[in-house]
Enzyme design. Structure first.
Site, mmCIF file in Angstrom:
data_model
loop_
_atom_site.group_PDB
_atom_site.id
_atom_site.type_symbol
_atom_site.label_atom_id
_atom_site.label_comp_id
_atom_site.label_asym_id
_atom_site.label_seq_id
_atom_site.Cartn_x
_atom_site.Cartn_y
_atom_site.Cartn_z
ATOM 1 N N ASP A 42 -11.077 2.186 1.820
ATOM 2 C CA ASP A 42 -10.764 3.426 1.090
ATOM 3 C C ASP A 42 -10.492 3.069 -0.380
ATOM 4 O OD1 ASP A 42 -8.393 2.066 1.814
ATOM 5 O OD2 ASP A 42 -7.215 3.907 1.927
ATOM 6 N N HIS A 62 -2.007 -6.571 0.459
ATOM 7 C CA HIS A 62 -2.449 -6.048 1.770
ATOM 8 C C HIS A 62 -3.909 -6.403 2.109
ATOM 9 C CE1 HIS A 62 1.169 -3.634 1.542
ATOM 10 N NE2 HIS A 62 0.719 -2.975 0.497
HETATM 11 C C1 BDR Z 1 -2.689 -0.007 3.011
HETATM 12 O O1 BDR Z 1 -2.729 1.367 2.605
HETATM 13 C C2 BDR Z 1 -3.518 1.502 1.440
HETATM 14 O O2 BDR Z 1 -2.847 2.217 0.478
HETATM 15 C C3 BDR Z 1 -3.799 0.118 0.930
HETATM 16 O O3 BDR Z 1 -5.074 0.046 0.321
HETATM 17 C C4 BDR Z 1 -3.708 -0.746 2.156
HETATM 18 O O4 BDR Z 1 -4.932 -0.779 2.834
HETATM 19 C C5 BDR Z 1 -1.272 -0.511 2.874
HETATM 20 O O5 BDR Z 1 -0.424 0.237 3.694
HETATM 21 CA CA CA Z 2 -6.931 0.117 1.767
#
Ligand code: BDR
Ligand code: CA
Length: 317
Positions: A11, A242
């Site tokens: 995303d 992340h």
């Molecule tokens: C996840 O949520 C999204 O905002 C970030 O890209 C990551 O994949 C972290 O909770």
């Molecule tokens: Ca993400």
């Protein structure tokens, strides 16, 4: 070493952009397709970002498919401009992509690639799991065609980041996550427990900005906004890692130092537990019987060199 085919679902997103760059820099894998889903931004904007960033790396051969506009239940909660900017990539300006998106949607791209690379294809997801769940719905035999699945999402011991218990990627489509985690394939879950435990710092951002290369420079640029967001979390300008950490684990560039294989279920009720990843980690404390059906490796720790590894590879682009 033969490069292994890998499909990436995301995303795009600042940290998704870092994961994409990491994949583009990784000789261990062959990035054979990318699909997008609504999360940090909507799935159309995410595909636009993905095409633009791939182009910045000098590639024009990787199909990018638009995926689900919203979750299985309810509707898309909308973008998060305070975290990822109004365009998903920290409001930086990048050249318009020269290529269109793929003619098929993300779920069909997954299926096409799984059939082309039967038994070899690896899946990496760093957004809501709507596209993977839709591909499973269209072809329930998908797990027999796929080598493994790596997912950035969930929280094992950690609290959530969009509710007291739910992490964003799982909480934004709990039904899809439940379907994907219940399917019979080898899963590696990379939850907040480990992605919040390491950071990229201001000196790392400076190295990206000074790289003299278009994609690393763009990453350094977009991290400016991300660092602002994480000021409240860490008390200094830096960021969690992340999605690039999930990419590195999928590729094998980073090998987890603690990752038990346990039962994981997703709470799909409509109460306060909605979106929680319930990981059965009782074996850490009790002489608890093995879980014979368990197929989810939950990454709890990686080594202290994790950020240095990520940075080195991003700078190699
Ligand atoms: C996840 O949520 C999204 O905002 C970030 O890209 C990551 O994949 C972290 O909770
Ligand atoms: Ca993400």
């Amino acid at each position: 070493m033969t490069a292994q085919p890998l499909y990436y679902d995301c995303d795009t997103g600042i940290d998704d952009s870092m994961a994409l760059a990491y994949l583009l820099a990784s000789p261990e894998i062959d990035l054979v397709g990318v699909g997008t889903v609504s999360g940090n931004t909507d799935s159309v904007q995410a595909a636009h970002n993905t095409l633009a960033l791939i182009q910045l790396s000098g590639r024009d051969d990787i199909p990018v498919a638009v995926g689900a506009a919203g979750p299985q239940v309810g509707s898309y909660a909308g973008p998060v401009p305070h975290i990822h900017g109004h365009n998903g990539i920290g409001d930086i300006i990048v050249p318009e992509p020269d290529r269109p998106v793929a003619a098929l949607d993300a779920a069909d791209l997954i299926l096409q690639l799984a059939r082309t690379h039967a038994g070899e294809l690896r899946l990496l997801s760093t957004g809501p799991l709507t596209n993977l769940a839709e591909a499973l719905r269209r072809a329930p035999e998908l797990p027999t065609l796929v080598k493994d699945v790596t997912i950035m999402g969930g929280a094992a011991y950690q609290c959530g980041n969009i509710s007291p218990v739910a992490e964003a990627n799982i909480g934004n489509d709990p039904e899809a996550a439940a379907d994907v985690l219940a399917a019979d394939w080898d899963i590696t879950l990379v939850p907040l427990d480990v992605t919040l435990a390491h950071t990229l710092e201001e000196e790392d951002r400076t190295l990206l900005l000074d790289s003299g290369r278009p994609l690393p420079t763009a990453l350094g640029d977009m991290l400016d906004l991300y660092f602002d967001f994480y000021l409240a979390t860490y008390g200094r300008r830096c960021s969690a890692i992340h999605d690039p950490l999930a990419a590195a684990i999928a590729v094998g560039g980073i090998v987890p130092t603690l990752a038990p294989v346990v039962d994981v279920v997703v709470d799909t009720t409509h109460g306060p537990g909605r979106g929680q990843t319930i990981c059965d980690l009782r074996g850490r404390y009790l002489a608890y019987p093995p879980q014979p059906g368990a197929h989810c490796r939950v990454v709890l720790e990686t080594g202290p060199d994790t950020p240095a590894h990520l940075l080195k590879r991003l700078l190699s682009l």
